[in-house]
Design a protein around this motif. Structure first.
Motif, PDB file in Angstrom:
ATOM      1  N   ALA A  98       0.811  -1.222   0.000  1.00 51.49           N
ATOM      2  CA  ALA A  98       0.000   0.000   0.000  1.00 51.49           C
ATOM      3  C   ALA A  98       0.842   1.269   0.000  1.00 51.49           C
ATOM      4  N   ASN A  99       2.105   1.173   0.461  1.00 53.20           N
ATOM      5  CA  ASN A  99       2.962   2.359   0.572  1.00 53.20           C
ATOM      6  C   ASN A  99       3.979   2.478  -0.556  1.00 53.20           C
ATOM      7  N   GLU A 100       3.921   1.577  -1.515  1.00 46.99           N
ATOM      8  CA  GLU A 100       4.881   1.601  -2.618  1.00 46.99           C
ATOM      9  C   GLU A 100       4.182   1.895  -3.944  1.00 46.99           C
ATOM     10  N   THR A 101       4.811   2.776  -4.746  1.00 49.86           N
ATOM     11  CA  THR A 101       4.274   3.101  -6.066  1.00 49.86           C
ATOM     12  C   THR A 101       4.347   1.881  -6.974  1.00 49.86           C
ATOM     13  N   LEU A 102       3.332   1.689  -7.753  1.00 45.88           N
ATOM     14  CA  LEU A 102       3.300   0.576  -8.700  1.00 45.88           C
ATOM     15  C   LEU A 102       3.038   1.091 -10.105  1.00 45.88           C
ATOM     16  N   ASN A 131      -5.426   1.661 -26.691  1.00 50.32           N
ATOM     17  CA  ASN A 131      -6.610   1.216 -25.956  1.00 50.32           C
ATOM     18  C   ASN A 131      -6.346   1.108 -24.463  1.00 50.32           C
ATOM     19  N   GLU A 132      -5.079   1.246 -24.078  1.00 43.71           N
ATOM     20  CA  GLU A 132      -4.705   1.248 -22.674  1.00 43.71           C
ATOM     21  C   GLU A 132      -3.434   2.061 -22.512  1.00 43.71           C
ATOM     22  N   VAL A 133      -3.147   2.449 -21.280  1.00 46.72           N
ATOM     23  CA  VAL A 133      -1.960   3.253 -21.010  1.00 46.72           C
ATOM     24  C   VAL A 133      -1.355   2.807 -19.677  1.00 46.72           C
ATOM     25  N   GLU A 134      -0.034   2.799 -19.598  1.00 46.82           N
ATOM     26  CA  GLU A 134       0.633   2.426 -18.351  1.00 46.82           C
ATOM     27  C   GLU A 134       0.722   3.644 -17.448  1.00 46.82           C
ATOM     28  N   VAL A 135       0.288   3.479 -16.194  1.00 48.06           N
ATOM     29  CA  VAL A 135       0.317   4.569 -15.227  1.00 48.06           C
ATOM     30  C   VAL A 135       1.167   4.177 -14.024  1.00 48.06           C
ATOM     31  N   SER A 136       1.518   5.186 -13.247  1.00 49.05           N
ATOM     32  CA  SER A 136       2.283   4.987 -12.025  1.00 49.05           C
ATOM     33  C   SER A 136       1.548   5.692 -10.892  1.00 49.05           C
ATOM     34  N   CYS A 137       1.346   4.983  -9.774  1.00 49.83           N
ATOM     35  CA  CYS A 137       0.623   5.572  -8.647  1.00 49.83           C
ATOM     36  C   CYS A 137       0.695   4.645  -7.440  1.00 49.83           C
ATOM     37  N   LEU A 138       0.192   5.114  -6.317  1.00 51.09           N
ATOM     38  CA  LEU A 138       0.022   4.246  -5.158  1.00 51.09           C
ATOM     39  C   LEU A 138      -1.189   3.340  -5.407  1.00 51.09           C
ATOM     40  N   PRO A 139      -1.217   2.163  -4.799  1.00 50.48           N
ATOM     41  CA  PRO A 139      -2.339   1.245  -5.018  1.00 50.48           C
ATOM     42  C   PRO A 139      -3.709   1.875  -4.791  1.00 50.48           C
ATOM     43  N   LYS A 140      -3.833   2.723  -3.781  1.00 45.92           N
ATOM     44  CA  LYS A 140      -5.137   3.320  -3.474  1.00 45.92           C
ATOM     45  C   LYS A 140      -5.627   4.260  -4.569  1.00 45.92           C
ATOM     46  N   ASP A 141      -4.702   4.742  -5.398  1.00 46.31           N
ATOM     47  CA  ASP A 141      -5.065   5.704  -6.440  1.00 46.31           C
ATOM     48  C   ASP A 141      -5.242   5.058  -7.812  1.00 46.31           C
ATOM     49  N   ASP A 163      -2.613  15.032 -23.027  1.00 49.38           N
ATOM     50  CA  ASP A 163      -3.946  15.642 -22.972  1.00 49.38           C
ATOM     51  C   ASP A 163      -4.905  14.879 -22.059  1.00 49.38           C
ATOM     52  N   LEU A 164      -4.524  13.694 -21.631  1.00 49.88           N
ATOM     53  CA  LEU A 164      -5.422  12.884 -20.803  1.00 49.88           C
ATOM     54  C   LEU A 164      -5.608  13.522 -19.432  1.00 49.88           C
ATOM     55  N   LYS A 165      -6.837  13.469 -18.955  1.00 49.70           N
ATOM     56  CA  LYS A 165      -7.136  13.968 -17.613  1.00 49.70           C
ATOM     57  C   LYS A 165      -7.009  12.809 -16.628  1.00 49.70           C
ATOM     58  N   LEU A 166      -5.954  12.866 -15.823  1.00 52.84           N
ATOM     59  CA  LEU A 166      -5.647  11.771 -14.912  1.00 52.84           C
ATOM     60  C   LEU A 166      -6.187  12.052 -13.513  1.00 52.84           C
ATOM     61  N   PRO A 167      -6.591  11.022 -12.797  1.00 53.50           N
ATOM     62  CA  PRO A 167      -7.007  11.208 -11.407  1.00 53.50           C
ATOM     63  C   PRO A 167      -5.832  11.714 -10.562  1.00 53.50           C
ATOM     64  N   GLU A 168      -6.138  12.310  -9.455  1.00 51.32           N
ATOM     65  CA  GLU A 168      -5.092  12.824  -8.567  1.00 51.32           C
ATOM     66  C   GLU A 168      -4.176  11.687  -8.114  1.00 51.32           C
ATOM     67  N   GLY A 169      -2.889  11.944  -8.145  1.00 51.18           N
ATOM     68  CA  GLY A 169      -1.912  10.958  -7.697  1.00 51.18           C
ATOM     69  C   GLY A 169      -1.474   9.976  -8.762  1.00 51.18           C
TER      70      GLY A 169
END
Length: 214
Positions: A98-102, A131-141, A163-169
């Motif tokens: 939960a505390n590590e970026t994935l 059709n998909e994109v690789e993202v980096s974030c904490l598990p909760k996000d 241009d993509l609108k990404l969620p916070e984090g």
């Protein structure tokens, strides 16, 4: 982020023979790895997992894997399917801290394409370059998907990763590698509206006759 719980059972039998017997009994051999804990061999129900595998969230969400009552947070990292049967042969799950970026691949959902200026024009082709994109974030996000609103898309428009609108984090690691990695996600191009002009001698005006040889 929705929670999805998958039931599993630990297993001690290893090897190809044990896996083959398990599949014949409508089970799926699988493994959980990662973190500071040793890899764990598990088994899952073929029918239930096959149903779950028809859903987008199975591939892009944090799963709560309940192994004999002990729950671990995991991501599906690999799935092996039978070449022609509707059968899952093996699954790999990676533990999530939960505390590590994935990093994970997230599907893209395209909204309002049919009602956009480009979508309503017969001569325009709207191409989904990704059709998909690789993202980096904490598990909760981690989002289950990313929406792209195409309501204003018109001929000649190109939507890029930036241009993509990404969620916070949530970040797209690819964008940190330079402008050349800011690739197109959606483009609206003019399609072929008619036949190509015929080559000389192939319909249309007749080709000029060759001069007589002397």
């Amino acid at each position: 982020m929705s929670e999805h719980t998958i039931k599993a059972t630990g297993r001690s039998d290893k090897g190809k023979g044990a896996s083959r017997r398990l599949r014949h009994a409508s089970g799926i051999p699988a493994i959980i790895y990662g973190g500071s804990t040793e890899p764990k061999q598990i088994q899952l129900d073929q029918e239930k997992i096959w149903v779950a595998s028809q859903n987008e969230w199975f591939y892009s969400s944090i799963l709560s894997l309940d192994v004999d009552g002990a729950v671990e947070s995991v991501l599906l990292r690999d799935m092996q399917r039978h070449p022609f049967k509707q059968q899952i042969m093996h699954l790999d799950f990676q533990r999530v801290n939960a505390n590590e970026t994935l990093r994970a691949s997230v599907p893209l959902h395209f909204l309002n394409q049919d009602t956009s200026p480009a979508g309503k024009t017969a001569e325009v082709v709207v191409a989904h370059e990704l059709n998909e994109v690789e993202v980096s974030c904490l598990p909760k996000d981690l989002p289950e998907f990313i929406e792209i609103d195409l309501a204003d898309l018109k001929l000649g428009d190109v939507i890029h990763l930036s241009d993509l609108k990404l969620p916070e984090g949530v970040e797209i690691p690819e964008l940190k590698l330079g402008k050349e990695h800011d690739v197109a996600v959606v483009s609206a191009k003019l399609g072929r509206t008619g036949q190509e002009e015929p080559a000389p001698g192939e319909g249309g005006e007749a080709a000029a006759p060759e001069a007589p040889k002397k």
